[in-house]
Design a protein around this motif. Structure first.
Motif, PDB file in Angstrom:
ATOM      1  N   HIS A 343       7.059   6.029   6.671  1.00  0.00           N
ATOM      2  CA  HIS A 343       6.096   7.001   6.132  1.00  0.00           C
ATOM      3  C   HIS A 343       4.752   6.329   5.865  1.00  0.00           C
ATOM      4  O   HIS A 343       4.680   5.119   5.679  1.00  0.00           O
ATOM      5  CB  HIS A 343       6.645   7.624   4.855  1.00  0.00           C
ATOM      6  N   ALA A 349       3.783   8.445   1.010  1.00  0.00           N
ATOM      7  CA  ALA A 349       3.917   6.995   0.944  1.00  0.00           C
ATOM      8  C   ALA A 349       2.562   6.339   0.698  1.00  0.00           C
ATOM      9  O   ALA A 349       1.526   6.995   0.724  1.00  0.00           O
ATOM     10  CB  ALA A 349       4.520   6.480   2.250  1.00  0.00           C
ATOM     11  N   HIS A 530       8.352   3.617   2.436  1.00  0.00           N
ATOM     12  CA  HIS A 530       7.297   4.413   1.810  1.00  0.00           C
ATOM     13  C   HIS A 530       6.161   3.496   1.365  1.00  0.00           C
ATOM     14  O   HIS A 530       5.304   3.866   0.587  1.00  0.00           O
ATOM     15  CB  HIS A 530       7.856   5.236   0.654  1.00  0.00           C
TER      16      HIS A 530
END
Length: 571
Positions: A343, A349, A530
């Motif tokens: 992400h 993120a 993330h």
DNA sequence: GCCGTTTTCGGCCCGACTGTTTTCAGTCG
């Protein structure tokens, strides 16, 4: 009835029998329970097919109990045991320093039936009235109660791994040149770790002990001996250390790596070959002559076994496979060529797409996929159709500036409740591929959920089923679906099961990985990062793959870029 | 209660540390 439920019953029986001082049976019940837990397939199916006796550790008596349990939903034998002793005594066994003997003494002498009773008795200093119980014992038990109450279970692999690395580097700095290693469940890379085990080879154990207990971050010294000590760190993690001589280092490493069940099998094998194995070495049984001890690999070799990697030492058939030289060549920690589920700041993120690409480059990857969340996942700032189109354009421009690592334009697309994907076909068509996943309505019944996932898999852009069971370690159990049906659909649609490497997910877990591979499925080991630094989480995903007996050829993202492109139909 | 190169009965892994019972039992890994 689930395998885990059946297993739990037998663990409970084992605890009761142990409290009663019954010899050997507790071990037999625990063995049966452990084998049911790790079973490949449903225990109910084994019952139906009359194959219960094929499960190791299950004989006539336990098979009959399983039948009663599954057919009637209860077990008379357990009810009888429950009536004989208060249930709270089982909780006492959870307390470190309190075993079956102590629990029964407390019950008989003071009528203690629960942890609360025990706390009250300690408060009144009643324990010291019992023969054999002094003030130290009382204090120790109180400490134990505090630990049970404070610990939210075991540590996640990642946390234990970080902590162990720090302890190890501290010791290495203090004692340069000494051989030392992580052992225990952490070396086996289990998904959760009870405590960290460290092994050191040294002829001056006293000095190691002194350094160890004076490490910064130590909260409590639990025990300090000549060759063995335990501390609890401020973060709550217990660390045990053991010092052995150089000549015993290999045997000790083997021994302290476990698992207990693996070691029992290994010892038995040694006995059958006229040998004996302990943490000091491999010995000839009759003459007590030491055959080897300094090298772990040598121990396996002398027992006519292929070397068994720590991740496989769980008594799940590795001994047989090793004896026949049939262990799989496991996927290695540096086998990944890229990451297919990451992400960026476009959704929930941190880090830009360039940051992801730079991190992938640092890891020597050939490719990385940007797979931000889809539109309906509002909580994670899922991308609208327009933003997704923007992102794809953005990625294409990036590729023109720098070709490697190749950046895939993907998406983690939600599987909606009816199995449709969260973007229409024409939007999906613009993507290189889609990771599909369930993020909502976890409580659907098995049939509905199975249909939902299978339907979603028929989409031609779908290539990976992310975190396939949805479990979160210590927080959320798997949603219900028919694994076999989903595995079949995955295979026929060319979809890989993900091992999501996030420490609280590790989903698929080791057992399911093995199951998936047996069904002929492909596995993708992804970080679900993330933050760009989290691309390194794949270490734990790879560990999980290894624990699931996966080879490199089972892993989708061990493929080089051009082959992966072909697999995705992009070339 | 299970299991079998010890083999259908008799054994079931083994050693370190602690507290306190002055000789060892209990717990843990």
């Amino acid at each position: 009835m689930e395998n885990s439920e059946v297993a739990r019953v037998f663990y409970e029986i084992a605890d009761y029998l142990e409290l009663q001082g019954v010899p050997f049976k507790p071990k037999a019940y625990r063995r049966a329970a452990a084998n049911i837990e790790g079973l490949d397939g449903s225990i109910e199916d084994f019952l139906k097919k009359g194959e219960l006796n094929e499960i190791p550790g299950i004989g006539e008596a336990i098979a009959e109990k399983i039948r009663e349990l599954i057919e009637t939903g209860k077990l008379e034998y357990l009810d009888k045991l429950r009536a004989e002793l208060p249930k709270g005594l089982l909780d006492l066994l959870e307390i470190p320093e309190v075993g079956p003997k102590t629990a029964m003494i407390l019950y008989k002498e003071l009528g203690i039936k629960s942890v609360d009773d025990l706390k009250a008795a300690i408060f009144d200093h009643k324990l010291q009235g019992i023969k054999g119980f002094g003030p130290k014992t009382e204090e120790k038990i109180l400490q134990g109660i505090r630990i049970v109450e404070s610990r939210a279970g075991r540590s996640l692999l990642n946390d234990a791994y970080q902590t162990a690395a720090q302890v190890l580097s501290y010791l290495q700095e203090k004692h340069p040149g000494q051989m030392m290693s992580i052992a225990g469940s952490l070396r086996r890379m289990k998904e959760t770790i009870g405590d960290i085990d460290i092994l050191v080879a040294s002829e001056e154990p006293g000095k190691i002990m002194d350094s160890f207990v004076s490490i910064k971050g130590a909260d409590e010294i639990i025990a300090k001996g000549d060759t063995k000590s335990s501390i609890r760190l401020k973060n709550g993690i217990q660390v045990d250390i053991r010092v052995v001589s150089r000549e015993s280092y290999g045997a000790a490493l083997q021994y302290f790596t476990g698992s207990k069940e693996h070691n029992v099998e290994l010892r038995k094998l040694a006995i059958s070959k006229g040998m004996k194995i302990s943490e000091y070495g491999l010995f000839e049984r009759k003459t007590e002559k030491k055959l080897t001890g300094d090298d772990e690999k040598e121990i396996y070799r002398m027992l006519d076994l292929q070397f068994i990697p720590p991740e496989l030492r769980e008594a799940r058939g590795e001994m047989d496979a090793a004896a026949n030289y049939r262990l799989p060549e496991l996927v290695a920690y540096d086998d990944l060529k890229g990451d297919l589920h990451c992400h960026s700041e476009w959704s929930d993120a941190s880090g830009t797409i360039e940051d992801l690409r730079d991190k992938a480059e640092e890891l020597n990857y050939e490719y990385v996929a940007v797979t931000d969340h889809s539109q309906s996942l509002k909580i994670a700032a899922g991308l609208s159709e327009e933003r997704l189109a923007d992102q794809v354009k953005n990625i294409r421009t990036l590729r023109e500036q720098q070709e490697r690592p190749w950046v895939f334009a993907g998406s983690e697309v939600d599987i909606l409740k009816d199995g449709r994907l969260d973007y229409p076909k024409d939007v999906l068509r613009e993507l290189d591929f889609a990771v599909i996943s369930v993020h909502s309505r976890f409580k659907m019944d098995e049939k509905e959920m199975t249909k939902r996932i299978v339907t979603a898999m028929s989409n031609e852009k779908a290539k990976i089923l992310a975190h396939p069971t949805g479990r979160i370690i210590g927080q959320r159990t798997s949603y219900e679906f028919d694994f076999e049906k989903v595995a079949e659909a995955a295979k026929s649609n060319g979809i890989a099961f993900e091992i999501n490497s996030f420490p609280e997910r590790l989903d698929l877990n080791d057992i399911n990985v093995r199951k998936a591979i047996d069904y002929g499925s492909t596995i993708a080991i992804n970080s679900d990062a993330h933050d760009p630094s989290q691309l390194e989480y794949t270490r734990f995903g790879i560990a999980t793959a290894r624990r699931g007996w996966a080879r490199r050829s089972d892993i989708l993202n061990a493929l080089p870029l051009d082959e992966l492109m072909k697999r995705f139909g992009l070339k």
